[in-house]
Design a protein around this motif. Sequence first.
Motif, PDB file in Angstrom:
ATOM      1  N   GLY A  64       0.745  -1.858  -0.009  1.00  0.00           N
ATOM      2  CA  GLY A  64      -0.356   0.001   0.035  1.00  0.00           C
ATOM      3  C   GLY A  64       0.984   1.153   0.329  1.00  0.00           C
ATOM      4  N   GLU A  81      -9.045  -7.347  -0.351  1.00  0.00           N
ATOM      5  CA  GLU A  81      -8.005  -6.981   0.097  1.00  0.00           C
ATOM      6  C   GLU A  81      -7.402  -6.609  -0.375  1.00  0.00           C
ATOM      7  OE1 GLU A  81      -8.124  -7.736   4.479  1.00  0.00           O
ATOM      8  OE2 GLU A  81     -10.562  -8.429   4.378  1.00  0.00           O
ATOM      9  N   ILE A 132      -7.344  -3.292  -3.461  1.00  0.00           N
ATOM     10  CA  ILE A 132      -7.942  -2.104  -3.285  1.00  0.00           C
ATOM     11  C   ILE A 132      -7.085  -1.977  -2.075  1.00  0.00           C
ATOM     12  CG2 ILE A 132      -9.363  -1.267  -0.833  1.00  0.00           C
ATOM     13  CD1 ILE A 132     -11.835  -3.272  -1.908  1.00  0.00           C
ATOM     14  N   ALA A 133      -6.322  -2.650  -1.107  1.00  0.00           N
ATOM     15  CA  ALA A 133      -4.975  -2.050  -0.487  1.00  0.00           C
ATOM     16  C   ALA A 133      -3.861  -0.996  -2.473  1.00  0.00           C
ATOM     17  CB  ALA A 133      -3.907  -2.459   0.472  1.00  0.00           C
ATOM     18  N   TYR A 176      -6.434   3.116   3.052  1.00  0.00           N
ATOM     19  CA  TYR A 176      -7.182   1.506   3.577  1.00  0.00           C
ATOM     20  C   TYR A 176      -7.313   2.081   5.376  1.00  0.00           C
ATOM     21  CZ  TYR A 176      -7.820  -3.790   4.081  1.00  0.00           C
ATOM     22  OH  TYR A 176      -8.668  -4.562   4.274  1.00  0.00           O
ATOM     23  N   PRO A 181     -12.525   1.520   0.272  1.00  0.00           N
ATOM     24  CA  PRO A 181     -12.959   2.465   1.291  1.00  0.00           C
ATOM     25  C   PRO A 181     -15.072   3.030   1.242  1.00  0.00           C
ATOM     26  CG  PRO A 181     -10.690   2.755   0.381  1.00  0.00           C
ATOM     27  CD  PRO A 181     -11.834   1.493  -0.123  1.00  0.00           C
ATOM     28  N   TRP A 220     -12.504  -6.693   6.711  1.00  0.00           N
ATOM     29  CA  TRP A 220     -11.274  -5.819   6.483  1.00  0.00           C
ATOM     30  C   TRP A 220     -10.033  -5.080   6.888  1.00  0.00           C
ATOM     31  CZ3 TRP A 220     -12.628  -4.769   1.761  1.00  0.00           C
ATOM     32  CH2 TRP A 220     -14.296  -4.754   1.093  1.00  0.00           C
ATOM     33  N   PHE A 267      -4.943  -5.407   6.997  1.00  0.00           N
ATOM     34  CA  PHE A 267      -4.477  -3.993   7.068  1.00  0.00           C
ATOM     35  C   PHE A 267      -3.261  -4.349   9.372  1.00  0.00           C
ATOM     36  CE2 PHE A 267      -3.673  -0.500  10.557  1.00  0.00           C
ATOM     37  CZ  PHE A 267      -3.104   0.372   9.753  1.00  0.00           C
TER      38      PHE A 267
END
Length: 1152
Positions: A530, A731, A734-735, A743, A797, A979, A983
């Motif tokens: 990310g 995920e 998306i990152a 994120y 997000p 989610w 992270f």
Amino acid sequence: MTNQQNNLWSQMSQGVNNMNTQVQGGLNQGMNAFGGMGQQGMNMMGQGMNTMGTMGQQGLNTMGNMGQQGVNMMGQGLNTVKSTGQQGLNTMGQMGQQGMNTVGQVGQQGMNTVGQVGQQGVNMMGQGLNTVKNTGQQGVNMMGQGLNTVKNTGQQGLNTVGQVGKQGINTVGQVGQQGVNMMGQGLNTVKNTGQQALQGTQNLGQTVGTGIKTGGQQVLNSNVVQNAGNNIQSGINNVGTGAKVVGKGLSTGVGVVGTGMGVVGSGIQTGIKNVSSSFDTTSLEISQFAHATFNDFSGFFQSENFQDAVKIDFSDVGDAYTMTKSNLIFLTLQLAGVAKWAFDFVKFDIFRDFFQIVALFLNSIANIIPESFINFWGRIASAVAVSFKYIKTTPLLWFWLTFVFVWISLILLKRKSQSDPDKLRDGHEVRIWEDRSKTERFSAQIFLTILISLYLPISRNCLEIITCYGKENDYIDEFEKRGGCWGTTHLIHAFFAALTMIGVTFYVPWLAYKLIKKNKPIPIEFDDEGNEKVYTDKDYESDLDRDKCPYKFLYKGYERKWAFYKVIVMVIKLLLIIPAVLLLNQVASITVTMVILFIFAILSFVTAPFIKNADDHIDQSARITTLFTVVVAFVLAVMSSKQRDNSEDDLGYALSIAHWANIGIMVFLTLLTLGWFKKKWKNITGRLDFSDDLDYDLKRERKFRIWHPFWEGLFHSDPKYENILKRLHVEKKIAAQFGVESYQEGLIPVSKEAMLERMFAQKYLEGVDVYWDGMDPNTLRVDSKTCFGKMWIDPFPFKAIIVYDDANPVVLEDEDILTMCRMNRDPEIVAKREIRKQLRALNGQQVFFKHTETHTKSVGSGNNKKSARVEFTFNYGKLKIKANQKLTCSAGFKVSIHYKDGEGTYQGKTFRNETATIGHSTIGILDDFVLTNELKRLLQHDENARLIEENLPTVKEEYQSYRDGLLEQRLSQTEILSWGFWFFVYNNDCLQRDYLEDYLVNFEIDEHVSQIPEEHENGLNYIYGKLQFYDSHPACSYWYCFWDDLWSHNHWMKKFKGHEEFLSPRYPTCICYRPLNKEDLEDELKEHGLKKKIKKKVIKKLYEMIDYYSEEDRSEFISHQMITPGTDYVEFQEFTYEKLGGEVQTMGADIF
């Protein structure tokens, strides 16, 4: 004071006296255990703590003003304990005037009358021997006011580590230039005392604890005093633990816990925990050997100190936990649907274009080229060029066949392109390429491939038909049989040839350009962590491997900046056609062709447009050979007939040799790009492959070589994790698309109001008929006239996308989403939305809406027949609402009523069943959807109102069901994997095991994930042992990366077969876990027969890097951050639809 209290006090005093005696003995015994260090040992510890305290504004911000308060916590505290034997344990912190009001000072402050239970509580001596609590008056006097309870949060004590970004603690071992630095060099002497010092410190804590316990038990005649004694014992035991940690030289850590609770850690804990609103970030120096230097490389790692500290549990460890980095990349591509083998369009294009250009040229100058060359290479080139000369058909028939194929293909391509996926426009109902059948994808690909392959021959044929000109023009003979050039037959063919040229020669390059521009991968600005990155051709190639777009053959294989190279080649082909057809003078034609091919060759060498070097070399070989062929033709063209006859054989041989050499080069380089041949060639040459030129980013490699492969391997190991693995890759995507900061912001708790509005948008708004005018000057402006459209939600997000009925989409975030929700609850907007819903209730129904209009009709008969204007009356028509796409829920709101019952009369003649269609303006639908008189006449007519009453509930139910389905789907996805997993776990390789297990158990709903700590205990033992080894020293980290890299990229080579236990990281005997000196390594390699199979320069590079990491302190390479959920994040999990659903329902019940 009562008699009972006096008795208790007297007993307590006597007990303390006895306790003092035992404490003194315990202290002496503890000091002796330091190997005779006694006073000097304790002074060194004090000096170490003073060093930490004197860091002032740079280290720990003076932890107590460096003066009489500072951080002499444990040093002076322990000295005080020793020097005040008759006072008990006068709390290590009597720094100056007050100290910690020790137990020995019974009459003054001491324990402040433990007997006053109801008022003051039990004075607990924990971590630094005290937090004497004067209830209601003094707060928490922590460790002699050396740690002033962080009461003023940022101004005193620890200067509120929580004020991250201003002063804080300069993240121990990282960022700061001095910091604590693993208790720094101030504790190095203590560390050198080794195991004796540690054992001595432990005995100290245990002995003092025993002394306190024994002394306390003698005076405990009541439960109150008993409890106080127990608390004292616990506090003194903690001193032993704290001293032990100091002895080990572990990092200083102080938990900043809120405001007023102060420092209540267990001794000096590892790390500094910064408590923010949503996440706890702990900076760690996780190596116990961060300051070690390698004077004796192998000796250090073979020492008992290292062997005891670093152990890897290989019990029951299988493939699930031992995936390599290369395995991870392969499985990731496999999950993304990347085919194991795919047709190489790039090389097909190079071979095809080479032969087509040669055929074009040879056909126009065949009379001067040696016959021996023409008979072989000319025929091959013409066959590849799809020349009708080698197809059993006439030129005109061939033209008509290509004409029909061209236009059928173009029509089909046009229709297919209209249904190409558009995520922003189609939202959740988008049919991405991965969801489409192979037949659907392949059909578009095959038609366009054939059109591009036929580009040159079709363009040439059409130009020859249109001009009816040229030496080698076979169409001239055909037209001469049918009236000659410019006769009717020729003009008809010329017209259709011109249409074909428009469709192929000009439209196909433009279509290819448009498709490339639309579909080539968009640069991803973030890496797998990310973080921002520079987008390279390697990244672009990886994206192409994942790309399922059927048009990617147009740009795959080319560098991103040269993605349009195929279009350039088509333009060059067109330029070559012109002199070949229109210039009758051979020298002129060859000269122009030679100039164009020379420019083409220069372009190939200068741009090197292909991603793979092999493809560049293949293309350059083809360009040189083609140019050489034209140069030889030019030489033959300027020769006299006699000279040409004398040189024909020699030049023919030269051309044949050049073409055979070119084919050989092209075939060989093509083979080198094939996996099976590449492996064979690598085995022949013995070349070893490594990543990053043996220059590793140790922090990043820790994550990508150990942590990521562990989780990917675990989720690949069992079919029950299949959905979890897919969810993890969502995920990850998306990152990489939005970056780690976005994120993280997506995980940060929002206000309850924002959560309610988000739920309201999902429960009552998502779908059609959503209004957003963007009229707030602080929000987005829009170009829509109606401001209505379809709204769909991207849950993470969190974003709301408005797809307008009549304008381009807009994306709403944060406050705009809240404004949109409030706007759609406004009574005026609600009324407009209701009008649209009522019209939807009439969609497909026969409605009554009287309408008149005049049509032109034919009246009379024979000579009296004429046109007349007849007024028709229409009553019932079918109302239709046309959307922009054929989706369940699509933007677009075009209302029309189609009549078939029109009736009119003209001079006694009646016309019936006339048709008509009316739209918005006639129906009375305006852009602002106010209730006009005409619209009221439609909606409020009795028959229409009845239809609305019957159908409106169904319409609302259908759209509500659509929203509920999406909401349920989102909730079910988060139940598979939260989610936060990417992270807090996947991207957080420094997560300590207890935090990991706590997260999985408390934050993950799916039982397969929450049970990982129990079900995969051995796997966690293995991975954390592996990380511990990796973190033992930066040189050790590099050693592991080198051998893991060697095995990962070269394990399939024959010379490594049978050496798995020596080279594979899955075995405990692997060399990657056993660092050796160069001489010892060479001996082991020789023993395994590998010394000559790994080149000396590779081993040299290995030890150059080992020396680099060994010659001085490289602790910055192993300084990490661990991120864990904070208190607000935990509370955020309570914002669920089940708990807030009632409030959301109240917000929408009266309106929807």
